[in-house]
Scaffold this motif. Structure first.
Motif, mmCIF file in Angstrom:
data_model
loop_
_atom_site.group_PDB
_atom_site.id
_atom_site.type_symbol
_atom_site.label_atom_id
_atom_site.label_comp_id
_atom_site.label_asym_id
_atom_site.label_seq_id
_atom_site.Cartn_x
_atom_site.Cartn_y
_atom_site.Cartn_z
ATOM 1 N N ASP A 10 -24.994 29.383 33.533
ATOM 2 C CA ASP A 10 -23.898 30.126 34.275
ATOM 3 C C ASP A 10 -23.761 31.633 33.711
ATOM 4 O OD1 ASP A 10 -23.618 27.686 35.787
ATOM 5 O OD2 ASP A 10 -21.593 27.344 34.956
ATOM 6 N N ARG A 11 -23.856 31.838 32.498
ATOM 7 C CA ARG A 11 -23.837 33.002 31.941
ATOM 8 C C ARG A 11 -24.910 33.939 32.492
ATOM 9 N NH1 ARG A 11 -20.949 32.260 25.940
ATOM 10 N NH2 ARG A 11 -19.095 31.716 26.763
ATOM 11 N N ILE A 12 -25.953 33.430 32.340
ATOM 12 C CA ILE A 12 -27.359 34.242 32.841
ATOM 13 C C ILE A 12 -27.318 34.674 34.155
ATOM 14 C CG2 ILE A 12 -29.992 34.271 33.469
ATOM 15 C CD1 ILE A 12 -29.794 32.094 30.894
ATOM 16 N N LEU A 13 -26.703 33.951 35.272
ATOM 17 C CA LEU A 13 -26.763 34.146 36.712
ATOM 18 C C LEU A 13 -25.660 35.181 37.013
ATOM 19 C CD1 LEU A 13 -26.737 30.467 38.244
ATOM 20 C CD2 LEU A 13 -28.295 32.313 38.744
ATOM 21 N N TYR A 14 -24.716 35.258 36.197
ATOM 22 C CA TYR A 14 -23.760 36.194 36.516
ATOM 23 C C TYR A 14 -23.999 37.663 35.861
ATOM 24 C CZ TYR A 14 -21.793 32.820 39.603
ATOM 25 O OH TYR A 14 -21.163 31.741 40.528
ATOM 26 N N THR A 15 -24.854 37.780 35.514
ATOM 27 C CA THR A 15 -25.359 39.223 34.597
ATOM 28 C C THR A 15 -25.834 40.182 35.431
ATOM 29 O OG1 THR A 15 -27.362 38.362 34.012
ATOM 30 C CG2 THR A 15 -25.059 37.902 32.166
ATOM 31 N N SER A 16 -25.591 41.319 35.142
ATOM 32 C CA SER A 16 -26.493 42.451 35.804
ATOM 33 C C SER A 16 -27.716 42.645 35.385
ATOM 34 C CB SER A 16 -25.719 43.805 35.484
ATOM 35 O OG SER A 16 -25.803 44.203 34.332
ATOM 36 N N ALA A 17 -28.250 42.167 34.301
ATOM 37 C CA ALA A 17 -29.539 41.800 33.877
ATOM 38 C C ALA A 17 -30.226 41.017 34.980
ATOM 39 C CB ALA A 17 -29.838 41.324 32.471
ATOM 40 N N PHE A 18 -29.766 39.920 35.352
ATOM 41 C CA PHE A 18 -30.623 39.051 36.171
ATOM 42 C C PHE A 18 -30.523 39.503 37.611
ATOM 43 C CE2 PHE A 18 -30.334 35.140 39.050
ATOM 44 C CZ PHE A 18 -31.521 34.813 38.871
ATOM 45 N N ARG A 19 -29.565 40.281 37.874
ATOM 46 C CA ARG A 19 -29.470 40.698 39.307
ATOM 47 C C ARG A 19 -30.463 42.024 39.495
ATOM 48 N NH1 ARG A 19 -24.103 40.485 38.302
ATOM 49 N NH2 ARG A 19 -23.933 42.548 37.956
ATOM 50 N N GLU A 26 -41.905 44.630 23.798
ATOM 51 C CA GLU A 26 -42.289 43.500 24.165
ATOM 52 C C GLU A 26 -41.504 42.840 25.209
ATOM 53 O OE1 GLU A 26 -44.892 39.863 24.619
ATOM 54 O OE2 GLU A 26 -42.701 40.171 24.376
ATOM 55 N N GLY A 27 -41.857 42.402 26.433
ATOM 56 C CA GLY A 27 -40.937 41.825 27.347
ATOM 57 C C GLY A 27 -40.083 40.666 26.956
ATOM 58 N N ASN A 28 -40.719 39.632 26.185
ATOM 59 C CA ASN A 28 -40.007 38.388 25.583
ATOM 60 C C ASN A 28 -39.246 38.906 24.584
ATOM 61 O OD1 ASN A 28 -41.389 36.122 27.379
ATOM 62 N ND2 ASN A 28 -42.999 37.564 26.660
ATOM 63 N N ALA A 29 -39.769 39.542 23.616
ATOM 64 C CA ALA A 29 -38.647 40.131 22.642
ATOM 65 C C ALA A 29 -37.485 40.894 23.084
ATOM 66 C CB ALA A 29 -39.329 41.049 21.585
ATOM 67 N N GLN A 30 -37.684 41.406 24.157
ATOM 68 C CA GLN A 30 -36.493 42.190 25.221
ATOM 69 C C GLN A 30 -35.591 40.986 25.398
ATOM 70 O OE1 GLN A 30 -36.167 45.400 24.517
ATOM 71 N NE2 GLN A 30 -34.717 45.969 25.636
ATOM 72 N N THR A 31 -35.959 40.252 26.079
ATOM 73 C CA THR A 31 -35.514 38.952 26.696
ATOM 74 C C THR A 31 -34.512 38.545 25.494
ATOM 75 O OG1 THR A 31 -36.950 38.245 28.328
ATOM 76 C CG2 THR A 31 -35.372 36.651 27.531
ATOM 77 N N LEU A 32 -35.140 38.285 24.297
ATOM 78 C CA LEU A 32 -34.144 37.718 23.076
ATOM 79 C C LEU A 32 -33.101 38.710 22.687
ATOM 80 C CD1 LEU A 32 -34.009 35.798 20.830
ATOM 81 C CD2 LEU A 32 -35.745 37.079 19.646
ATOM 82 N N ARG A 33 -33.610 39.969 22.819
ATOM 83 C CA ARG A 33 -32.318 41.096 22.412
ATOM 84 C C ARG A 33 -31.491 41.136 23.539
ATOM 85 N NH1 ARG A 33 -31.435 45.685 19.665
ATOM 86 N NH2 ARG A 33 -30.670 47.519 20.898
ATOM 87 N N LEU A 34 -31.881 40.812 24.605
ATOM 88 C CA LEU A 34 -30.568 40.804 25.716
ATOM 89 C C LEU A 34 -29.803 39.515 25.599
ATOM 90 C CD1 LEU A 34 -32.527 41.893 28.735
ATOM 91 C CD2 LEU A 34 -30.517 42.658 28.300
ATOM 92 N N LEU A 35 -30.390 38.371 25.404
ATOM 93 C CA LEU A 35 -29.426 37.390 25.269
ATOM 94 C C LEU A 35 -28.743 37.189 24.013
ATOM 95 C CD1 LEU A 35 -32.163 34.364 25.889
ATOM 96 C CD2 LEU A 35 -30.423 35.407 27.337
ATOM 97 N N THR A 36 -29.115 37.946 22.847
ATOM 98 C CA THR A 36 -28.338 38.075 21.495
ATOM 99 C C THR A 36 -27.530 38.949 21.366
ATOM 100 O OG1 THR A 36 -30.267 38.689 20.460
ATOM 101 C CG2 THR A 36 -30.298 36.491 20.436
ATOM 102 N N GLN A 37 -28.008 40.090 21.925
ATOM 103 C CA GLN A 37 -27.248 41.608 21.456
ATOM 104 C C GLN A 37 -26.670 42.104 22.560
ATOM 105 O OE1 GLN A 37 -30.893 42.413 18.747
ATOM 106 N NE2 GLN A 37 -29.045 43.198 17.621
ATOM 107 N N THR A 38 -27.374 42.473 23.733
ATOM 108 C CA THR A 38 -26.957 43.503 24.523
ATOM 109 C C THR A 38 -26.844 42.988 26.099
ATOM 110 O OG1 THR A 38 -29.257 43.921 25.251
ATOM 111 C CG2 THR A 38 -28.370 44.983 23.242
ATOM 112 N N ILE A 39 -26.724 41.753 26.513
ATOM 113 C CA ILE A 39 -26.689 41.582 27.862
ATOM 114 C C ILE A 39 -25.342 41.815 28.375
ATOM 115 C CG2 ILE A 39 -25.707 39.166 27.592
ATOM 116 C CD1 ILE A 39 -28.264 38.397 29.933
ATOM 117 N N TYR A 40 -24.242 41.971 27.517
ATOM 118 C CA TYR A 40 -23.034 42.383 28.009
ATOM 119 C C TYR A 40 -22.560 43.879 27.574
ATOM 120 C CZ TYR A 40 -22.189 37.630 29.604
ATOM 121 O OH TYR A 40 -22.135 36.461 30.181
#
Length: 422
Positions: free
Chosen positions: A34-43, A132-146
């Motif tokens: 649910d948290r992923i679905l409602y982020t601007s990063a996903f949109r 790296e795209g996958n490393a950036q995914t990790l960065r978003l999930l852990t540090q910057t998605i909000y």
């Protein structure tokens, strides 16, 4: 009914066992999803390139539609395994919500213009920790998605998205398939601070050590893009009968591969390509089974490392054939290569302009970014690597269209009226 496949180690959030996660009707993995679905990063994935530049055609897949398809395939694999594999049942099964969350998030770190944008940003960031795209995914999930913080993911979700576990410092010449050196602590969390770096050699061996959910996500991703890139390539006119036949002859295609290409040609002639490739998705879902994994340093801590995904060799070979066709006839076509060149020009100029403005020693930089981003840059004053990473984050989160509009506002003398700003 509790699912005993997972334990407290798997569901623990990054903030720790006493973190601030809600205690409600949802499971930890439903909260992740649910948290992923409602982020601007996903949109933003709706306007990021999958194969074709956003806006080039009106029927192709974007990163968003691709991610939704990967999530559906991942859930279907889980559902089939629960019913068909004797190892699983109502109280012991691979959680489809966890796999869905991993599938939905697997591309959120990708920059505008697809892999072309990824290559450009890595070159620009080579002296500042790479990109790296996958490393950036990790960065978003852990540090910057909000904005200034991550989403406090569960350990199992982080692990399910970690396709690569090698630090850039361990393979400094790598162009991809690494995580940032600053992300070591998240790897330590994922593996419970076990000395996994000493257990597995960096590179293919360590990157190949994946949880069962990550393996399902990986095959779901392969299924979606190998099949659907063919469909989009045909619909966009990049793949036709003559090109397919010439490609098969030039590559001396024989046996099962020749039969697959003949089936493609027949479906194109009959205008039945999409239904046929839709059935291929079902076949590839059915091709994924589970086998017990050999004992390893994680198997006594989590059932996620007690099993491996075993894909039927003929399905893997067919998927690989479709990837080769798309690579040669679509991605290496002059039209796509021209778009790659444009991506390099746009992102390269944006990075250089922003770096010069904010890192070039100006006493009064122009206000080119949001107030929050400028505040973060001000806080990082004197730390060139962190400042460069903030600028890189800003560009990486842009959609294709927003990147082009920003480029034009900064460089096109004829672009800049009040109408253009809307």
């Amino acid at each position: 009914m509790a699912n005993t496949f997972y334990n407290d180690f798997d569901t623990e959030p990054l903030s720790g066992p006493n973190g601030e996660r809600p205690i409600d009707y949802r499971t930890p993995f439903q909260i992740d999803r649910d948290r992923i679905l409602y982020t601007s990063a996903f949109r933003r994935l709706q306007s990021k390139t999958q194969v074709f530049l956003s806006g080039e055609y009106d029927f192709y897949r974007t990163r968003l539609t691709h991610s939704l398809e990967v999530a559906q395939i991942g859930r279907s694999i889980c559902a089939r395994l629960k019913v068909m594999n004797d190892a699983f049942g109502d109280e012991y099964y691979i959680d489809p919500d966890l796999v869905e969350a991993a599938c939905l998030s697997h591309d959120i770190g990708h920059p505008p213009f697809g892999h072309a944008g990824e290559r450009v940003l890595h070159e620009l960031m080579r002296d500042h920790g790479g990109f790296e795209g996958n490393a950036q995914t990790l960065r978003l999930l852990t540090q910057t998605i909000y904005g200034d913080r991550g989403m406090d993911p569960s350990r199992a979700l982080l692990d399910a998205t970690l396709k690569y576990k090698t630090l850039l410092s361990e393979t400094p010449d790598a162009s991809n398939h690494f995580v940032y050196n600053t992300q070591r602590r998240f790897l330590d969390f994922t593996f419970g601070s076990d000395a996994f770096l000493s257990e597995l050699r960096p590179g293919d061996e360590r990157n190949g050590f994946k949880s069962v959910e990550c393996q399902i996500m990986d095959w779901a991703d392969d299924t979606a893009y190998s099949v659907n890139d063919i469909v989009d390539g045909v619909n966009a006119g990049f793949i036709n009968l003559e090109q397919l036949e010439n490609w098969a002859e030039a590559n001396d295609i024989r046996g099962d591969e020749a039969e697959h290409i003949e089936n493609l040609c027949s479906a194109i002639r009959r205008r039945r390509l999409e239904p046929m490739m839709g059935r291929k998705v079902g076949n590839f879902i059915a091709a994924a089974d589970i086998v017990e994994a050999s004992d390893n340093f994680m198997s006594n801590r989590s059932a996620r490392y007690c099993y491996n995904v075993n894909v039927a060799p003929e399905a893997a070979a067919e998927s690989n054939l479709y990837k080769r066709i798309s690579l040669d006839l679509v991605f290496r076509s002059p039209q796509l290569q021209q778009l790659d060149h444009k991506a390099g020009r746009v992102l390269g100029e944006l990075f250089r302009i922003l770096a010069d403005n904010y890192l070039g020693g100006r006493k009064r930089p122009l206000r080119l970014l949001t107030a929050d981003t400028e505040a973060a840059l001000k806080e990082a004053t004197g730390d060139e690597h962190t400042s460069a990473r903030i600028i890189c984050d800003t560009i990486a989160q842009m959609t294709d269209r927003f990147a082009v509009r920003t480029y034009r506002r900064l460089l096109d003398p004829e672009f800049g009226s009040i109408v253009d700003l809307i």
